[in-house]
Design a protein around this motif. Sequence first.
Motif, PDB file in Angstrom:
ATOM      1  N   VAL A   1       6.454 -27.160  48.398  1.00 28.37           N
ATOM      2  CA  VAL A   1       6.276 -27.515  49.808  1.00 28.37           C
ATOM      3  C   VAL A   1       7.600 -27.862  50.494  1.00 28.37           C
ATOM      4  O   VAL A   1       7.629 -28.135  51.694  1.00 28.37           O
ATOM      5  CB  VAL A   1       5.287 -28.689  49.976  1.00 28.37           C
ATOM      6  CG1 VAL A   1       3.943 -28.349  49.358  1.00 28.37           C
ATOM      7  CG2 VAL A   1       5.822 -29.986  49.371  1.00 28.37           C
ATOM      8  N   GLU A   2       8.708 -27.852  49.735  1.00 28.80           N
ATOM      9  CA  GLU A   2      10.006 -28.142  50.341  1.00 28.80           C
ATOM     10  C   GLU A   2      10.465 -27.019  51.266  1.00 28.80           C
ATOM     11  O   GLU A   2      10.097 -25.854  51.059  1.00 28.80           O
ATOM     12  CB  GLU A   2      11.059 -28.329  49.250  1.00 28.80           C
ATOM     13  CG  GLU A   2      11.105 -29.684  48.606  1.00 28.80           C
ATOM     14  CD  GLU A   2      12.341 -29.831  47.744  1.00 28.80           C
ATOM     15  OE1 GLU A   2      13.340 -30.388  48.229  1.00 28.80           O
ATOM     16  OE2 GLU A   2      12.308 -29.383  46.583  1.00 28.80           O
ATOM     17  N   PRO A   3      11.312 -27.328  52.259  1.00 21.93           N
ATOM     18  CA  PRO A   3      11.928 -26.262  53.064  1.00 21.93           C
ATOM     19  C   PRO A   3      12.742 -25.322  52.186  1.00 21.93           C
ATOM     20  O   PRO A   3      13.367 -25.746  51.207  1.00 21.93           O
ATOM     21  CB  PRO A   3      12.826 -27.032  54.035  1.00 21.93           C
ATOM     22  CG  PRO A   3      12.235 -28.400  54.114  1.00 21.93           C
ATOM     23  CD  PRO A   3      11.684 -28.664  52.744  1.00 21.93           C
ATOM     24  N   ARG A   4      12.767 -24.042  52.559  1.00 21.31           N
ATOM     25  CA  ARG A   4      13.482 -23.040  51.760  1.00 21.31           C
ATOM     26  C   ARG A   4      14.826 -22.667  52.377  1.00 21.31           C
ATOM     27  O   ARG A   4      15.511 -21.779  51.869  1.00 21.31           O
ATOM     28  CB  ARG A   4      12.610 -21.783  51.611  1.00 21.31           C
ATOM     29  CG  ARG A   4      11.334 -22.015  50.816  1.00 21.31           C
ATOM     30  CD  ARG A   4      10.634 -20.715  50.491  1.00 21.31           C
ATOM     31  NE  ARG A   4      10.184 -20.018  51.680  1.00 21.31           N
ATOM     32  CZ  ARG A   4      10.653 -18.851  52.094  1.00 21.31           C
ATOM     33  NH1 ARG A   4      11.638 -18.250  51.409  1.00 21.31           N
ATOM     34  NH2 ARG A   4      10.187 -18.259  53.179  1.00 21.31           N
ATOM     35  N   TYR A   5      15.198 -23.306  53.459  1.00 20.23           N
ATOM     36  CA  TYR A   5      16.471 -22.976  54.097  1.00 20.23           C
ATOM     37  C   TYR A   5      17.637 -23.319  53.171  1.00 20.23           C
ATOM     38  O   TYR A   5      17.676 -24.416  52.600  1.00 20.23           O
ATOM     39  CB  TYR A   5      16.624 -23.743  55.408  1.00 20.23           C
ATOM     40  CG  TYR A   5      15.657 -23.310  56.482  1.00 20.23           C
ATOM     41  CD1 TYR A   5      15.941 -22.225  57.297  1.00 20.23           C
ATOM     42  CD2 TYR A   5      14.468 -24.004  56.681  1.00 20.23           C
ATOM     43  CE1 TYR A   5      15.059 -21.828  58.288  1.00 20.23           C
ATOM     44  CE2 TYR A   5      13.573 -23.614  57.666  1.00 20.23           C
ATOM     45  CZ  TYR A   5      13.872 -22.526  58.478  1.00 20.23           C
ATOM     46  OH  TYR A   5      12.988 -22.133  59.453  1.00 20.23           O
ATOM     47  N   PRO A   6      18.598 -22.411  53.011  1.00 17.67           N
ATOM     48  CA  PRO A   6      19.749 -22.716  52.143  1.00 17.67           C
ATOM     49  C   PRO A   6      20.493 -23.980  52.570  1.00 17.67           C
ATOM     50  O   PRO A   6      20.999 -24.718  51.717  1.00 17.67           O
ATOM     51  CB  PRO A   6      20.634 -21.476  52.290  1.00 17.67           C
ATOM     52  CG  PRO A   6      19.699 -20.374  52.673  1.00 17.67           C
ATOM     53  CD  PRO A   6      18.651 -21.024  53.524  1.00 17.67           C
ATOM     54  N   GLY A   7      20.570 -24.236  53.883  1.00 15.56           N
ATOM     55  CA  GLY A   7      21.260 -25.437  54.347  1.00 15.56           C
ATOM     56  C   GLY A   7      20.617 -26.706  53.847  1.00 15.56           C
ATOM     57  O   GLY A   7      21.308 -27.696  53.543  1.00 15.56           O
ATOM     58  N   TYR A   8      19.290 -26.717  53.750  1.00 12.72           N
ATOM     59  CA  TYR A   8      18.568 -27.877  53.217  1.00 12.72           C
ATOM     60  C   TYR A   8      18.875 -28.056  51.731  1.00 12.72           C
ATOM     61  O   TYR A   8      19.160 -29.170  51.268  1.00 12.72           O
ATOM     62  CB  TYR A   8      17.064 -27.682  53.430  1.00 12.72           C
ATOM     63  CG  TYR A   8      16.192 -28.676  52.713  1.00 12.72           C
ATOM     64  CD1 TYR A   8      15.850 -29.890  53.306  1.00 12.72           C
ATOM     65  CD2 TYR A   8      15.698 -28.406  51.439  1.00 12.72           C
ATOM     66  CE1 TYR A   8      15.038 -30.808  52.629  1.00 12.72           C
ATOM     67  CE2 TYR A   8      14.892 -29.315  50.767  1.00 12.72           C
ATOM     68  CZ  TYR A   8      14.570 -30.514  51.367  1.00 12.72           C
ATOM     69  OH  TYR A   8      13.773 -31.423  50.699  1.00 12.72           O
ATOM     70  N   VAL A   9      18.843 -26.975  50.977  1.00  9.83           N
ATOM     71  CA  VAL A   9      19.081 -27.039  49.538  1.00  9.83           C
ATOM     72  C   VAL A   9      20.482 -27.576  49.251  1.00  9.83           C
ATOM     73  O   VAL A   9      20.677 -28.428  48.380  1.00  9.83           O
ATOM     74  CB  VAL A   9      18.889 -25.649  48.905  1.00  9.83           C
ATOM     75  CG1 VAL A   9      19.240 -25.681  47.421  1.00  9.83           C
ATOM     76  CG2 VAL A   9      17.441 -25.169  49.098  1.00  9.83           C
ATOM     77  N   ARG A  10      21.464 -27.103  50.008  1.00 11.35           N
ATOM     78  CA  ARG A  10      22.839 -27.553  49.775  1.00 11.35           C
ATOM     79  C   ARG A  10      23.011 -29.025  50.117  1.00 11.35           C
ATOM     80  O   ARG A  10      23.809 -29.738  49.484  1.00 11.35           O
ATOM     81  CB  ARG A  10      23.806 -26.692  50.587  1.00 11.35           C
ATOM     82  CG  ARG A  10      23.831 -25.233  50.152  1.00 11.35           C
ATOM     83  CD  ARG A  10      24.997 -24.500  50.780  1.00 11.35           C
ATOM     84  NE  ARG A  10      24.902 -24.357  52.215  1.00 11.35           N
ATOM     85  CZ  ARG A  10      24.419 -23.294  52.844  1.00 11.35           C
ATOM     86  NH1 ARG A  10      23.953 -22.260  52.135  1.00 11.35           N
ATOM     87  NH2 ARG A  10      24.397 -23.233  54.158  1.00 11.35           N
ATOM     88  N   LEU A  11      22.285 -29.508  51.113  1.00 14.84           N
ATOM     89  CA  LEU A  11      22.396 -30.919  51.487  1.00 14.84           C
ATOM     90  C   LEU A  11      21.907 -31.844  50.375  1.00 14.84           C
ATOM     91  O   LEU A  11      22.411 -32.962  50.227  1.00 14.84           O
ATOM     92  CB  LEU A  11      21.605 -31.192  52.769  1.00 14.84           C
ATOM     93  CG  LEU A  11      22.323 -30.925  54.080  1.00 14.84           C
ATOM     94  CD1 LEU A  11      21.341 -31.003  55.243  1.00 14.84           C
ATOM     95  CD2 LEU A  11      23.466 -31.905  54.305  1.00 14.84           C
ATOM     96  N   LYS A  12      20.947 -31.407  49.593  1.00 11.21           N
ATOM     97  CA  LYS A  12      20.467 -32.253  48.500  1.00 11.21           C
ATOM     98  C   LYS A  12      21.586 -32.519  47.491  1.00 11.21           C
ATOM     99  O   LYS A  12      21.695 -33.629  46.962  1.00 11.21           O
ATOM    100  CB  LYS A  12      19.257 -31.611  47.814  1.00 11.21           C
ATOM    101  CG  LYS A  12      18.007 -31.585  48.669  1.00 11.21           C
ATOM    102  CD  LYS A  12      16.771 -31.299  47.841  1.00 11.21           C
ATOM    103  CE  LYS A  12      16.826 -29.927  47.205  1.00 11.21           C
ATOM    104  NZ  LYS A  12      15.611 -29.658  46.394  1.00 11.21           N
ATOM    105  N   ALA A  13      22.397 -31.505  47.224  1.00 13.49           N
ATOM    106  CA  ALA A  13      23.528 -31.718  46.313  1.00 13.49           C
ATOM    107  C   ALA A  13      24.546 -32.676  46.916  1.00 13.49           C
ATOM    108  O   ALA A  13      25.115 -33.527  46.213  1.00 13.49           O
ATOM    109  CB  ALA A  13      24.184 -30.371  45.993  1.00 13.49           C
ATOM    110  N   ALA A  14      24.781 -32.571  48.222  1.00 15.35           N
ATOM    111  CA  ALA A  14      25.697 -33.491  48.884  1.00 15.35           C
ATOM    112  C   ALA A  14      25.166 -34.918  48.837  1.00 15.35           C
ATOM    113  O   ALA A  14      25.936 -35.876  48.681  1.00 15.35           O
ATOM    114  CB  ALA A  14      25.916 -33.054  50.331  1.00 15.35           C
TER     115      ALA A  14
END
Length: 528
Positions: free
Chosen positions: A150-163
């Motif tokens: 159910v998480e967003p699939r946008y690459p920008g969202y995924v990269r923010l989790k690592a940050a």
Amino acid sequence: VAGVVGASSHPWLRRPDLRDVSASLRVLYPEGSAGLLWFESGRPVPALRATLGAIGDGAALGLDPADFDLGRLTEAARAAEGEAPGPDRALLDVALSVEWMRFLSAVHGGRVEAPRAGRGQDLPARVLDLPRLVRETRDGRDPDAVVASVEPRYPGYVRLKAALARYRALEAAPPLPDVPVPAAKVSPGEAWSGTSAVRSHLLARGDLPADAPPPANPGLLDAALVAAVKRFQEQHALAEDGVLGRRTVEALNVPPSRRVRQVEFALERWRWLPDPGRRVVVVEIPRAELWAIDMERGTTDLHMRTVVGAGRSHATPMLAASISAVVFRPYWVPPPGILKEEILPEARANPAWLARHGMEIVARPEEDAETFAPTEDVLSRVAKGELTLRQRPGPRSDLGAVKFVVPDAQCIALHGTPYGRLFELPRRNRSHGCIRLQDPNALARWVLGKEEGWDAARIAEAAGRERSTTVKLREPVQVVFVYGTAVVDPDGTEHFVEDAYQLDAQVEVELARLARPARRGSGRPGDR
């Protein structure tokens, strides 16, 4: 169970952001049912503990587990393992269902409603089948897999989790020394007492490589440190000159805890957006950057600078819509606000102003429509909407050579511009709300890439001809505008930019409003 479900006034179930889970509860616990979901043969099912663990892992997504009563649920689950069935166990069972649904809803669509926390429009609601997800979790589906689905699939969202993980680690590390504000700017090659503190900050962030050789003169702003300062400045939308001035020092002194909050707010806003389509154009509003992403291939195909709305009076809104057509050599019809507040006063003061800016007054939309002289009577008819004022295509057109039609965006468009120098600025909030593009032809090539007959040569020809040409897309391309003061590039470079519209504070207020009055231990590191 029926009594607990019906007790909406129970303090454990009374929530300021309980988005009508009552209907879902009636599906999970139908009238007349006495059974519990999370217990079987008097014992908790294995999924109960696993689900609590998944809520605890919400910190990695920018969510506070305490906001989902993790502490109280964990205590109740521990007590229920040795208790006989009774009201407390029924309350735990219903409360876990409620909190799991709230958690999944927050992961999927955010905790805050977009209109309450900043200017946003055309953000369709994202609907989940919450009872189905609760049952699947209870029946053994990995809760972490349910969350991921159910998480967003946008690459920008995924990269923010690592940050977020990186800045949480910086937050937990020993604090760095404050960098003093210099009395005067410190230029490359100059010595300054605060240089060692600057070096510590840049080493911690990774802008200065850990294996960089030790400086011959620790107090000197040497070449290696200048290069690191420039990297830091680029990542914070500052002038990339390697000079240590007030704004650069202030950015260096922002504590990691504040950067964590920026990332959390950015993650929240990504959740407001609908699921991405096969191809999507993403505009980052505060940073004024555009990315064209092919979600099917998992590639970022295009990146360019943009210009966005100037300040809150002309703020570019968050939105989700579709590009339906590309117009080469477009006419510009000023929106009512610009027409009445800016253009008509100029035209009344100096009738030659319109001609000097390539503008004309017509009654019909055709290119060869009859034009009217800008007399006071004609200008009054324009103000009433009886006649149309438009700017002709040409080198001075405010829309440039290409416009991308976004029908649902309420006058917000993506287009070219004759003012190319604006793209050289580190802060590019200069428009009336529309998105000005650094390279509109490149975006046209990407958008029209699946349209038969529209190769690069034909696009260049259409952008250079005198008459206007409209190309309707057989398959509209999704476009989203997202507001986040923290972003991460595909190469992993983190950026923190100014909150130009002062919207992070609004999200903070809304999240505080939704928080539980009294939290118990969340299990989250650095719980605030």
